[in-house]
Enzyme design. Structure first.
Site, PDB file in Angstrom:
ATOM      1  NE  ARG A  45      -2.261  -1.789   3.190  1.00 33.37           N
ATOM      2  CZ  ARG A  45      -2.859  -2.412   4.194  1.00 33.37           C
ATOM      3  NH1 ARG A  45      -4.111  -2.150   4.439  1.00 33.37           N
ATOM      4  NH2 ARG A  45      -2.215  -3.287   4.937  1.00 33.37           N
ATOM      5  CB  SER A 107       5.009  -6.264   8.445  1.00 35.76           C
ATOM      6  OG  SER A 107       4.358  -5.028   8.477  1.00 35.76           O
ATOM      7  CG  ASP A 161       2.545  -5.660  10.770  1.00 35.46           C
ATOM      8  OD1 ASP A 161       3.339  -5.909  11.694  1.00 35.46           O
ATOM      9  OD2 ASP A 161       2.029  -6.546  10.065  1.00 35.46           O
TER      10      ASP A 161
END
Ligand code: BGC
Length: 430
Positions: A45, A107, A161
């Site tokens: 993203r 992450s 994350d």
């Protein structure tokens, strides 16, 4: 670190317990435009946000799929791809050439040397790119960004994350002190008192620090072998990175479907499922965690269409009572996952000793599984009596949290706080 769980004193802990170099949450003064990247699963993203007085006033996000060959190829190609997506994003929004601070959610287990240096310790989940382990992910991203003339971006923070989820949780509720991801992988980050951090080499006046636990690796030193089953061994053997991430593989979204399938395979072999033969049950990846979640959802609603479909797709000869077997096994693997996470949350609530703790959670497993949340509410209350808590879904915590951390880093920098020099180890002593 000993969390009060069954760690074996003769074996070193397998938890990273990394310093995130984030000593403060939002203070409501954050203003400005920030970019964020969120990499951890097959969906990548890019976000643009505008903050006014610590609140989002504008948010834009684009999703990009990370192809398998990039997840398993040379690291340089992966970072070039990230920069290319970023470039497309700024071009589409006519933001080319403008200077932005960017928060990068990466992450994977990393050792942070500062807020903007993250050395990859190992890959997990579905990534295994060459040339990145032992390297700073921010330098690699910067190198890829600098190849593009239309980008004028400073990566001022790298985070996990779970850290993003905690920060996003604190945006939603200032009592949040724990961020959890239950998605493809699983992990948690919490707020620790600096005085409890052993080997704290910093000279900062901070009282607290966000700590990334990396609990997916819990048990890699063998301390969780007492709950390891033959089906866990099978799942591990078929995984991309074998003999690692013990805890995560016990229930993570990347693995729960296979765990379920492995149990069914044994039952079929032993004549307890179907009318002989194992059909396609031996095929790795043929049943996903979504199927487990949906079977659970339908069980609660008195339906069984997905259990039926799973048996048909497995090409088993089956009868009605086999549907009950599937529902029972789906319930068991789900319960074990909720139980394991709740145990850790219970220990952390006791450790933090807050009058109330909001636990921010995100991830596909948590979002789509109908029983995880109620089970966790019940089990955590049992494991941490007298420690009030709420579970709060922090939607897109990893992406929006990265933008918030970029804003916090910007504020800390403007206020002259050091976010880049101190070396610390976040192993704690009780
Ligand atoms: C990674 C963690 C991450 C978790 C959830 C694990 O595989 O090692 O860093 O927080 O997945 O995405």
């Amino acid at each position: 670190m000993r969390l009060g769980l069954a760690e074996n004193p003769e074996r070193p802990s397998s938890l990273l317990m990394e310093n995130t170099f984030i000593p403060q949450l939002l203070d409501g003064t954050e203003c400005g435009e920030y970019l964020a990247l969120d990499l951890g699963g097959t969906n990548f993203r890019v976000l643009y946000v505008v903050l006014k007085d610590g609140k989002f006033v504008e948010e834009n996000v684009d999703y990009f799929e990370v192809p398998r060959e990039l997840r398993l190829g040379p690291g340089e190609d992966l970072f070039d791809f990230l920069a290319q997506c970023l470039s497309e994003f700024v071009q589409k929004r006519k933001l080319c050439g403008r200077n932005f601070k960017l928060g990068f959610t990466f992450s994977f287990p990393m050792t942070q040397k500062s807020l903007d240096v993250g050395i990859l310790v190992s890959w997990t989940k579905s990534f295994n790119c060459s040339g990145v382990v032992g390297q700073d992910a921010v330098s690699m991203l910067n190198k890829a960004i600098h190849k593009r003339d239309n980008l004028n971006i400073d990566v001022n923070a790298i985070l996990n994350d779970t850290t993003g989820t905690l920060v996003m949780g604190s945006y939603l509720d200032h009592r949040c002190a724990l961020g959890i991801i239950m998605g493809t992988g699983s992990n948690g980050a919490y707020i620790e008192k600096v005085e409890r951090i052993e080997k704290w080499l910093g000279k900062h006046p901070e009282k607290e620090m966000l700590v990334d636990i990396e609990w997916g690796a819990f048990g890699d030193n063998g301390v969780l072998d007492f709950i390891r089953t033959q089906w866990d061994n099978a799942v591990d053997e078929q995984s991309l990175l074998v003999h690692s991430y013990t805890f995560e593989k016990y229930y993570g979204g990347k693995y729960m479907g296979d765990l379920f399938r492995e149990v069914l395979l044994t039952l079929a072999k032993e004549g307890c499922l179907g009318k002989g033969g194992v059909g396609k049950l031996a095929t790795h990846g043929s049943i996903t965690t979504t199927t487990v979640s949906t079977i659970e959802k339908e069980s609660m609603e008195g339906e069984q269409a997905t259990a039926r479909k799973a048996l048909e797709e497995a090409e088993l000869e089956w009868e009605e009572e086999d549907l009950e077997v599937l529902k029972y096994v789906a319930g068991l693997v789900s319960y074990r996952g909720a139980l394991l996470v709740s145990l850790l949350v219970g220990v952390l609530l006791q450790r933090m000793e807050r009058p109330h703790c909001t636990v921010a959670i995100d991830g596909s497993l948590y979002r789509h599984h109908p029983r995880i949340r109620p089970l966790m509410e019940h089990l955590i209350a049992k494991f941490a009596p007298g420690h009030p808590f709420d579970l709060r879904q922090a939607h897109d915590g990893s992406g929006k949290g990265a933008a918030l951390v970029a804003a916090i880093a910007d504020r800390l920098h403007k206020n002259g706080a050091t976010t880049t020099t101190t070396t610390t180890t976040t192993t704690t002593n009780d």
